[in-house]
Design a protein around this motif. Structure first.
Motif, PDB file in Angstrom:
ATOM      1  N   VAL A  13       0.862  -1.191   0.000  1.00  3.62           N
ATOM      2  CA  VAL A  13       0.000   0.000   0.000  1.00  3.62           C
ATOM      3  C   VAL A  13       0.891   1.232   0.000  1.00  3.62           C
ATOM      4  O   VAL A  13       1.822   1.342   0.804  1.00  3.62           O
ATOM      5  CB  VAL A  13      -0.924   0.038   1.231  1.00  3.62           C
ATOM      6  N   LEU A  14       0.583   2.166  -0.900  1.00  4.57           N
ATOM      7  CA  LEU A  14       1.313   3.419  -1.003  1.00  4.57           C
ATOM      8  C   LEU A  14       0.378   4.565  -0.628  1.00  4.57           C
ATOM      9  O   LEU A  14      -0.588   4.843  -1.343  1.00  4.57           O
ATOM     10  CB  LEU A  14       1.814   3.627  -2.434  1.00  4.57           C
ATOM     11  N   GLY A  15       0.634   5.215   0.494  1.00  4.23           N
ATOM     12  CA  GLY A  15      -0.121   6.408   0.869  1.00  4.23           C
ATOM     13  C   GLY A  15       0.622   7.624   0.359  1.00  4.23           C
ATOM     14  O   GLY A  15       1.702   7.948   0.863  1.00  4.23           O
ATOM     15  N   ILE A  16       0.064   8.308  -0.631  1.00  5.27           N
ATOM     16  CA  ILE A  16       0.823   9.367  -1.298  1.00  5.27           C
ATOM     17  C   ILE A  16       0.168  10.740  -1.149  1.00  5.27           C
ATOM     18  O   ILE A  16       0.471  11.654  -1.902  1.00  5.27           O
ATOM     19  CB  ILE A  16       1.070   9.020  -2.773  1.00  5.27           C
ATOM     20  N   GLY A  17      -0.697  10.890  -0.154  1.00  2.00           N
ATOM     21  CA  GLY A  17      -1.240  12.205   0.146  1.00  2.00           C
ATOM     22  C   GLY A  17      -0.213  13.052   0.870  1.00  2.00           C
ATOM     23  O   GLY A  17       0.670  12.546   1.564  1.00  2.00           O
ATOM     24  N   MET A  18      -0.302  14.370   0.709  1.00  2.00           N
ATOM     25  CA  MET A  18       0.603  15.275   1.411  1.00  2.00           C
ATOM     26  C   MET A  18       0.364  15.206   2.921  1.00  2.00           C
ATOM     27  O   MET A  18      -0.697  14.785   3.383  1.00  2.00           O
ATOM     28  CB  MET A  18       0.413  16.705   0.914  1.00  2.00           C
ATOM     29  N   GLY A  19       1.378  15.620   3.663  1.00  2.00           N
ATOM     30  CA  GLY A  19       1.256  15.651   5.110  1.00  2.00           C
ATOM     31  C   GLY A  19       0.109  16.516   5.588  1.00  2.00           C
ATOM     32  O   GLY A  19      -0.352  17.411   4.882  1.00  2.00           O
ATOM     33  N   ARG A  20      -0.368  16.250   6.780  1.00  2.00           N
ATOM     34  CA  ARG A  20      -1.494  16.925   7.415  1.00  2.00           C
ATOM     35  C   ARG A  20      -2.822  16.609   6.733  1.00  2.00           C
ATOM     36  O   ARG A  20      -3.772  17.379   6.826  1.00  2.00           O
ATOM     37  CB  ARG A  20      -1.290  18.446   7.490  1.00  2.00           C
ATOM     38  N   THR A  21      -2.877  15.450   6.077  1.00  2.00           N
ATOM     39  CA  THR A  21      -4.153  14.975   5.516  1.00  2.00           C
ATOM     40  C   THR A  21      -4.594  13.694   6.219  1.00  2.00           C
ATOM     41  O   THR A  21      -5.323  12.892   5.637  1.00  2.00           O
ATOM     42  CB  THR A  21      -4.024  14.708   4.003  1.00  2.00           C
ATOM     43  N   GLY A  71      11.792  -3.756   4.603  1.00  2.00           N
ATOM     44  CA  GLY A  71      11.095  -4.258   5.780  1.00  2.00           C
ATOM     45  C   GLY A  71       9.709  -3.688   5.977  1.00  2.00           C
ATOM     46  O   GLY A  71       8.966  -4.161   6.840  1.00  2.00           O
ATOM     47  N   PHE A  72       9.336  -2.671   5.208  1.00  2.00           N
ATOM     48  CA  PHE A  72       8.019  -2.046   5.353  1.00  2.00           C
ATOM     49  C   PHE A  72       7.040  -2.640   4.351  1.00  2.00           C
ATOM     50  O   PHE A  72       7.403  -2.947   3.216  1.00  2.00           O
ATOM     51  CB  PHE A  72       8.109  -0.533   5.166  1.00  2.00           C
ATOM     52  N   ARG A  73       5.781  -2.742   4.763  1.00  2.00           N
ATOM     53  CA  ARG A  73       4.725  -3.241   3.879  1.00  2.00           C
ATOM     54  C   ARG A  73       3.864  -2.117   3.319  1.00  2.00           C
ATOM     55  O   ARG A  73       3.104  -2.321   2.381  1.00  2.00           O
ATOM     56  CB  ARG A  73       3.838  -4.244   4.623  1.00  2.00           C
ATOM     57  N   SER A  74       3.977  -0.949   3.908  1.00  2.00           N
ATOM     58  CA  SER A  74       3.213   0.207   3.431  1.00  2.00           C
ATOM     59  C   SER A  74       3.976   1.466   3.784  1.00  2.00           C
ATOM     60  O   SER A  74       4.922   1.436   4.581  1.00  2.00           O
ATOM     61  CB  SER A  74       1.809   0.229   4.064  1.00  2.00           C
ATOM     62  N   THR A  75       3.567   2.565   3.178  1.00  2.00           N
ATOM     63  CA  THR A  75       4.233   3.833   3.449  1.00  2.00           C
ATOM     64  C   THR A  75       3.225   4.968   3.308  1.00  2.00           C
ATOM     65  O   THR A  75       2.306   4.901   2.476  1.00  2.00           O
ATOM     66  CB  THR A  75       5.434   4.050   2.510  1.00  2.00           C
ATOM     67  N   VAL A  76       3.367   5.993   4.138  1.00  2.00           N
ATOM     68  CA  VAL A  76       2.526   7.185   4.091  1.00  2.00           C
ATOM     69  C   VAL A  76       3.399   8.397   4.389  1.00  2.00           C
ATOM     70  O   VAL A  76       4.511   8.255   4.898  1.00  2.00           O
ATOM     71  CB  VAL A  76       1.373   7.133   5.130  1.00  2.00           C
ATOM     72  N   ASP A  77       2.900   9.578   4.072  1.00  2.00           N
ATOM     73  CA  ASP A  77       3.510  10.818   4.544  1.00  2.00           C
ATOM     74  C   ASP A  77       4.800  11.145   3.784  1.00  2.00           C
ATOM     75  O   ASP A  77       5.323  10.346   3.022  1.00  2.00           O
ATOM     76  CB  ASP A  77       3.778  10.719   6.055  1.00  2.00           C
ATOM     77  N   TRP A  78       5.291  12.353   3.981  1.00  2.00           N
ATOM     78  CA  TRP A  78       6.632  12.698   3.549  1.00  2.00           C
ATOM     79  C   TRP A  78       7.644  11.934   4.403  1.00  2.00           C
ATOM     80  O   TRP A  78       7.336  11.587   5.539  1.00  2.00           O
ATOM     81  CB  TRP A  78       6.858  14.198   3.735  1.00  2.00           C
ATOM     82  N   PRO A  79       8.826  11.606   3.915  1.00  2.00           N
ATOM     83  CA  PRO A  79       9.371  12.005   2.622  1.00  2.00           C
ATOM     84  C   PRO A  79       8.928  11.129   1.442  1.00  2.00           C
ATOM     85  O   PRO A  79       9.083  11.522   0.303  1.00  2.00           O
ATOM     86  CB  PRO A  79      10.884  11.876   2.823  1.00  2.00           C
ATOM     87  N   SER A  80       8.373   9.937   1.712  1.00  2.00           N
ATOM     88  CA  SER A  80       8.075   9.045   0.585  1.00  2.00           C
ATOM     89  C   SER A  80       7.040   9.641  -0.361  1.00  2.00           C
ATOM     90  O   SER A  80       7.095   9.396  -1.575  1.00  2.00           O
ATOM     91  CB  SER A  80       7.618   7.673   1.092  1.00  2.00           C
ATOM     92  N   ALA A  81       6.097  10.433   0.159  1.00  2.00           N
ATOM     93  CA  ALA A  81       5.064  11.001  -0.711  1.00  2.00           C
ATOM     94  C   ALA A  81       5.658  11.895  -1.797  1.00  2.00           C
ATOM     95  O   ALA A  81       5.074  12.038  -2.872  1.00  2.00           O
ATOM     96  CB  ALA A  81       4.046  11.778   0.118  1.00  2.00           C
TER      97      ALA A  81
END
Length: 218
Positions: A13-21, A71-81
């Motif tokens: 799962v890729l969470g690609i919304g900007m921070g503070r959302t 090692g991660f199965r998902s990511t959200v937030d900056w910096p990855s976004a």
């Protein structure tokens, strides 16, 4: 301290919304649904060496996802976004979540949390916090917002452009545009998961941000 994880990346799962959302709440929700660990800006406090590696990747240097997200199965937030285009391309089987928020409320939140924190002097006694702050200013303020964090019209335009480009680029069947205020229903339907017998998590409200130890959070 585990500075670097280099196990193979298997992001689902890729969470690609900007921070503070609502990214911190989404992180907790994804972990409750079995997609943990989920990478979030907070991980840089336990992996302080990663801050310079994220910056190196932003400069176009050869830094692998295994180095940054192993090692991660998902990511959200900056910096990855910030690297959402690369992630969507490099993990074609991963589902994509674009967290959104009413623009004026989002601007009020980011300007009174992340932007305000990044205006403060760098911490001198905390290497992890200093490295994270430098990286966040580079990737968020200078790159994502063209070093114009106090230009409201520009910031809102960048936010709208990001969301529109994601929606235009990611195939509809692969993308969920999501307001965390909608709760478990849309998220669980999208991921094909049962709704947990627990309230949807709420994490990192504005008061939590300011009472934390100077960390950049969402």
């Amino acid at each position: 301290m585990n500075d670097t994880i280099t196990t193979p990346v298997r992001l689902e799962v890729l969470g690609i919304g900007m921070g503070r959302t609502g990214t911190a709440s989404l992180k907790v929700a994804l972990e409750q649904l079995g997609y943990g660990p989920c990478h979030h800006m907070l991980e840089l406090f336990s992996r302080p060496g990663d801050a310079v590696r994220w910056q190196a990747r932003a400069r176009g240097e050869a830094v692998s996802w295994d180095e940054l997200l192993g090692g991660f199965r998902s990511t959200v937030d900056w910096p990855s976004a910030y690297f959402w285009r690369d992630l969507v391309r490099d993990f074609p089987a991963a589902k994509v979540i674009l967290t959104v928020r009413e623009p004026e409320a989002w601007y009020d939140s980011i300007s009174n949390t992340i932007f305000k924190a990044l205006d403060q002097p760098l911490p001198q006694q905390d290497d992890a916090a200093r490295g994270q702050r430098v990286m966040a200013k580079d990737i968020i303020v200078e790159r994502d917002f063209n070093d114009r964090p106090h230009d409201k019209a520009h910031v809102l335009a960048r936010y709208a452009a990001h969301n529109a480009e994601v929606q235009r680029t990611v195939p509809a069947e692969r993308l969920l545009t999501y307001d965390v205020g909608e709760g478990w229903g849309p998220l669980c339907r999208f991921l094909g998961q049962a709704v947990p017998d627990a309230p949807f998590p709420t994490a990192n409200r504005r008061d939590d941000f300011h009472h934390g130890p100077g960390r950049q959070r969402d």
